[in-house]
Design an enzyme around this catalytic site. Structure first.
Site, PDB file in Angstrom:
ATOM      1  N   GLY A 184     -20.238   7.347 -43.824  1.00 29.20           N
ATOM      2  CA  GLY A 184     -21.509   6.664 -44.026  1.00 29.20           C
ATOM      3  C   GLY A 184     -22.436   6.930 -42.849  1.00 29.20           C
ATOM      4  O   GLY A 184     -23.647   7.094 -43.007  1.00 29.20           O
ATOM      5  N   THR A 185     -21.854   6.979 -41.672  1.00 29.18           N
ATOM      6  CA  THR A 185     -22.642   7.264 -40.465  1.00 29.18           C
ATOM      7  C   THR A 185     -23.350   8.607 -40.602  1.00 29.18           C
ATOM      8  O   THR A 185     -24.548   8.736 -40.306  1.00 29.18           O
ATOM      9  CB  THR A 185     -21.711   7.280 -39.222  1.00 29.18           C
ATOM     10  OG1 THR A 185     -21.139   5.977 -39.079  1.00 29.18           O
ATOM     11  CG2 THR A 185     -22.450   7.661 -37.961  1.00 29.18           C
ATOM     12  N   ASN A 241     -24.605  -5.614 -42.944  1.00 27.09           N
ATOM     13  CA  ASN A 241     -23.154  -5.651 -42.795  1.00 27.09           C
ATOM     14  C   ASN A 241     -22.639  -6.818 -41.963  1.00 27.09           C
ATOM     15  O   ASN A 241     -21.461  -7.140 -42.013  1.00 27.09           O
ATOM     16  CB  ASN A 241     -22.663  -4.344 -42.172  1.00 27.09           C
ATOM     17  CG  ASN A 241     -23.450  -3.938 -40.954  1.00 27.09           C
ATOM     18  OD1 ASN A 241     -24.661  -3.760 -41.022  1.00 27.09           O
ATOM     19  ND2 ASN A 241     -22.788  -3.819 -39.823  1.00 27.09           N
ATOM     20  N   CYS A 281     -18.004  -1.939 -36.344  1.00 28.52           N
ATOM     21  CA  CYS A 281     -18.270  -0.603 -35.819  1.00 28.52           C
ATOM     22  C   CYS A 281     -18.599  -0.675 -34.335  1.00 28.52           C
ATOM     23  O   CYS A 281     -18.572   0.316 -33.645  1.00 28.52           O
ATOM     24  CB  CYS A 281     -19.412   0.057 -36.572  1.00 28.52           C
ATOM     25  SG  CYS A 281     -19.062   0.220 -38.314  1.00 28.52           S
TER      26      CYS A 281
END
Ligand code: PLP
Length: 377
Positions: A71-72, A149, A325
């Site tokens: 996703g990053t 998130n 993260c």
């Protein structure tokens, strides 16, 4: 038995995705760019997965699905790739974007690009009327996440996209739908975005795979150069098994959104009600905002989040302080700072997040464990 309430950090792989992964490794473990029969089988599996992903994201142009390594990477390609593909030099990002978006945008400032940060309300919502407009540089890209998130707030991406296009015709609208995919309809049409980022391990797929859906006519400058895979947009030998398994998980997640919403909301509400009733100082962040059903962010005034987390861990409950993260970082979360939390308040918050395999009663049991620990502290 651990009660795992950190699904926003990563989910359990779905059986259907694990099966697809194993099957693909057995049947298609070849380089999909080759010219022999075995390579062609791998390529066929890959392209079939691409078609299925495209149809889930509401496009009939499978080649506008760019598979990435996370996703990053999808966020970076969306923000940087579309900015470099534009003639304009300004980027707007909401203050509560994931660091994959914020730092990607920030990296361009060294090359003369301007980054504007759109503030959020105290309940974590990006106000449509704060979208940059008026006398200012034309935007190349605006990036506003479909849902956050850390606190779960859902953004009005469609309205934001309309406002941005009015102020900056030709702007490319990127949305990070990594957390939203489990419970919200995520298509180019539904979000109104030109670019959508997804991450496989957030909806029950394997880790290390993601994708960027690209709207018709959007120019993306590649960031990873090499053998020209992904129609020249992202080079590197195809991760066929990972992609096939991600798409299997996507289909399972998209097919179970209503069930996911009902199950996770029930557990979240049980957890929140029990905690607020048993520890009256506790406050649920953005409780009245439109929120994802699987994320609960709670502040426990006077309690250090780390202390609570460690005790919860000993009691068999896995939760998170801040964004996973960034875990390990001592800095307060940029999301909470954007909401106006002081550093001290930000250090008193825990995120509980539910998933496709959360069992009934886990929200309530976790709340009981929290209350037992708090009464002891
Ligand atoms: N965007 C959001 C909203 C996320 O929650 C995450 C992971 O936490 C990412 C992007 C990064 O995805 P990945 O872990 O696949 O790099």
């Amino acid at each position: 038995m651990t009660i795992y309430l950190d699904h926003a950090a990563t989910t359990t792989i779905r059986p259907v995705a694990l099966e697809a992964l194993e099957d693909a490794y057995v049947r298609f473990d070849r380089n999909a760019s080759g010219l022999h029969t075995e390579a062609r089988k791998a390529k066929n599996a890959l392209e079939e997965a691409r078609e299925r992903a495209a149809s889930l994201l509401g496009t009939d142009r499978p080649h506008d699905i760019v598979f990435t390594g996370s996703g990053t990477e999808a966020d970076n390609l969306g923000v940087i790739g579309a900015t470099l593909g534009s003639d304009h030099k300004a980027i707007a990002v909401s203050a509560i974007e994931h660091k994959a978006v914020l730092n990607a945008a920030q990296s361009l400032t060294r090359f003369g690009y301007i980054v504007e940060t759109i503030p959020v309300s105290t309940s974590g919502v990006v106000p449509v009327d704060r979208v940059p407009s008026g006398e200012r540089p034309q935007l190349a890209v605006i990036s506003v996440m479909a849902a956050n998130n850390e606190i779960g707030t859902i953004q009005s991406v469609r309205e934001i996209a309309d406002a941005a296009r009015l102020a900056s015709p030709g702007v490319v609208v990127h949305t990070d739908a990594v957390q939203a995919f489990n419970s919200q309809t995520v298509t180019l049409e539904a979000t109104g975005a030109d670019l959508i980022s997804l991450s496989s391990h957030k909806f029950g797929g394997p880790k290390g795979v993601g994708l960027l859906a690209v709207g018709q006519g959007v120019v993306i400058e590649p960031m990873i150069h090499g053998g020209g895979q992904e129609a020249g947009r992202r080079a590197g030998t195809y991760n066929v098994a990972g992609i096939v398994a991600m798409v299997a998980a996507m289909e399972a997640a998209a097919g179970d959104r209503a069930g996911f919403r009902d199950r996770t909301r029930a557990e979240r509400d049980a957890l929140e009600s029990a905690i607020v009733a048993g520890f009256p100082g506790a406050t649920v962040t953005a409780r009245s905002a439109d929120r994802l059903p699987h994320i609960s962010h709670i502040r426990f005034p006077g309690v250090l989040a780390e202390d609570l987390l460690i005790r919860l861990d000993l009691a068999g409950i896995a939760a998170a302080a801040g964004s996973a993260c960034q875990s390990g970082a001592v800095e307060p979360s940029h999301v909470l700072s954007a909401l106006g939390f002081t550093d001290e308040a930000a250090g008193e918050c825990i995120r509980f997040s539910f998933g496709w395999d959360t069992n009934q009663g886990e929200g309530w049991r976790a709340a009981r464990a929290v209350l037992d620990i708090l009464s002891d502290l």
